[in-house]
Motif scaffolding. Sequence first.
Motif, PDB file in Angstrom:
ATOM      1  N   THR A   1       0.836  -0.938   0.087  1.00  0.00           N
ATOM      2  CA  THR A   1       0.215  -0.189  -0.235  1.00  0.00           C
ATOM      3  C   THR A   1       1.348   1.440  -0.138  1.00  0.00           C
ATOM      4  O   THR A   1       0.424   2.252  -0.790  1.00  0.00           O
ATOM      5  CB  THR A   1      -0.868  -0.282   1.049  1.00  0.00           C
ATOM      6  OG1 THR A   1      -1.728  -1.165   1.533  1.00  0.00           O
ATOM      7  CG2 THR A   1      -1.779   1.154   0.816  1.00  0.00           C
TER       8      THR A   1
ATOM      9  N   ASP B   1      -7.336  -0.966   3.623  1.00  0.00           N
ATOM     10  CA  ASP B   1      -6.488  -0.440   2.669  1.00  0.00           C
ATOM     11  C   ASP B   1      -7.047   0.343   1.423  1.00  0.00           C
ATOM     12  O   ASP B   1      -6.333   1.527   1.237  1.00  0.00           O
ATOM     13  CB  ASP B   1      -5.487  -1.346   1.806  1.00  0.00           C
ATOM     14  CG  ASP B   1      -4.648  -1.965   2.635  1.00  0.00           C
ATOM     15  OD1 ASP B   1      -4.403  -1.959   3.429  1.00  0.00           O
ATOM     16  OD2 ASP B   1      -3.617  -3.272   2.172  1.00  0.00           O
TER      17      ASP B   1
ATOM     18  N   GLU C   1      -3.657  -4.475  -5.918  1.00  0.00           N
ATOM     19  CA  GLU C   1      -3.052  -4.883  -4.608  1.00  0.00           C
ATOM     20  C   GLU C   1      -3.495  -6.440  -4.006  1.00  0.00           C
ATOM     21  O   GLU C   1      -4.643  -5.980  -3.672  1.00  0.00           O
ATOM     22  CB  GLU C   1      -2.890  -3.536  -3.192  1.00  0.00           C
ATOM     23  CG  GLU C   1      -2.235  -4.355  -1.876  1.00  0.00           C
ATOM     24  CD  GLU C   1      -1.880  -3.451  -1.018  1.00  0.00           C
ATOM     25  OE1 GLU C   1      -2.421  -2.270  -1.538  1.00  0.00           O
ATOM     26  OE2 GLU C   1      -2.114  -4.164   0.327  1.00  0.00           O
TER      27      GLU C   1
HETATM   28 MG   LIG Z   1      -1.887  -3.542   1.991  1.00  0.00          MG
END
Ligand SMILES: [Mg+2]
Lengths: 201, 209
Positions: A17, A46, A101
Amino acid sequence: MTAARVGIGGPVGSGKTALIEAILPHLAAAGIDTAVITNDLVTDEDAERLRRGGQLPPERVLAVQAGACPHTVIREDPTLNIAAADRLERDFPGLDLILIESGGDNLASTFSPDLVDFWMFVIDVAGGDDIPRKKGPGILQADLLVVNKADLAPHVGVDLPLMLDQAQAVRGGRPVIATVCRRDQGVAGILDLLRREVLFR
Amino acid sequence: MTPDALPLLTAMHLADSSFPSGLFAFSWGLEAALAEGQADPRDLAGWIGAELHGRWHPFDRVALAGGWRLDGAGLADWDDLVDASIPAEMQRQQSLQAGAALAASARRIGVALDDGHAPVVHGRFLRLSGLTLPDALAVSAMGMARGLASAAVRLGRVGAVAVQRDLLALLPRIAALTDPPRPDDLPASFAPISDIALMRPLASRLFVN
Ligand SMILES: [Mg+2]
Ligand SMILES: Nc1nc2c(ncn2[C@@H]2O[C@H](COP(=O)(O)OP(=O)(O)OP(=O)(O)O)[C@@H](O)[C@H]2O)c(=O)[nH]1
């Protein structure tokens, strides 16, 4: 023209992140229209962090739940992520790039070619300089290996140049970039590589 | 290979949990119910059986059969009707999300599917893949049972081997439930405990629902 889909995988807490937070300003400066999908293990921490960060309009950050399986949702069954990426492309015509991600996982996690055009694996210097030698599939197969938290090397007894050399060696010379995502070091090099390899602009 | 084996092989392929459809990330309320003690991990067959009777049979089975039977405008109208039959907003969105994931997968293997509610998209997908309606219903019911069992395993609440006993015990009931609905049947579920579990906020959750 469809948006390039770029995966970001790696162990828990390695700085995935943080890498997104660091690269978003570079992408904005280069005029690359971007959206993000997160695969949090639990809830959408996140995604919320990226929305709060304010570098992207909140609706450009989607969270996909991983059903207790961060691996599965990017490899064996990436359909929830594919559907989320399709939706972003539909909602934001002209999108150039979708960053995906992965939830933090182990060294064996890899992205399905169904889902991404290019993917990087982010490891943490503080995880130990033996990580490249362990040759996990993530380390070997990623299009780019990012060795993050280079600033921590002296504090954790890691010989960074040696770690980078070994990473290059096990990857047969394919790209390895050292970064300090928290201080925006090395991140411009990731952007250059993405522009060359997947964005073509 | 005998040609007779083809329908069985097709059904096995499409029912396999390794077929990418996104469903592994849904627990349809089981995660919250296990966390809050409404579902008993030692009697998972009880929870799964109640879901099959209260939700799958009166709702998914009927919605899926419409997706299998209808085309064109009739199919779009049916999807709208299914949409209107899910009053809880979150559940409605989650059904659409699951439908979109399966449709994304199907389109990539050359099966032209529009997005829609999960059981409707599934019904159409199974017909276009060559399954009869009874086989399509069996694939769907088995998928729900196995999906719930596998969610419980990944939540760490039951053993991957022990849960097979629950599933085996359920097979005769599943077989009895997969009767094709009449064309004028309408989807309407009655599964209040899991409906509430689906709406309960959970501080930390691993599954979509
Ligand atoms: Mg993360
Ligand atoms: N010292 C240092 N810390 C960093 C760096 N990059 C990230 N961190 C810190 O490492 C921790 C984890 O970073 P995240 O970006 O959340 O890691 P992640 O890989 O996204 O974690 P998960 O999504 O939970 O797997 C945070 O406390 C960051 O501030 C870095 O370059 N140097």
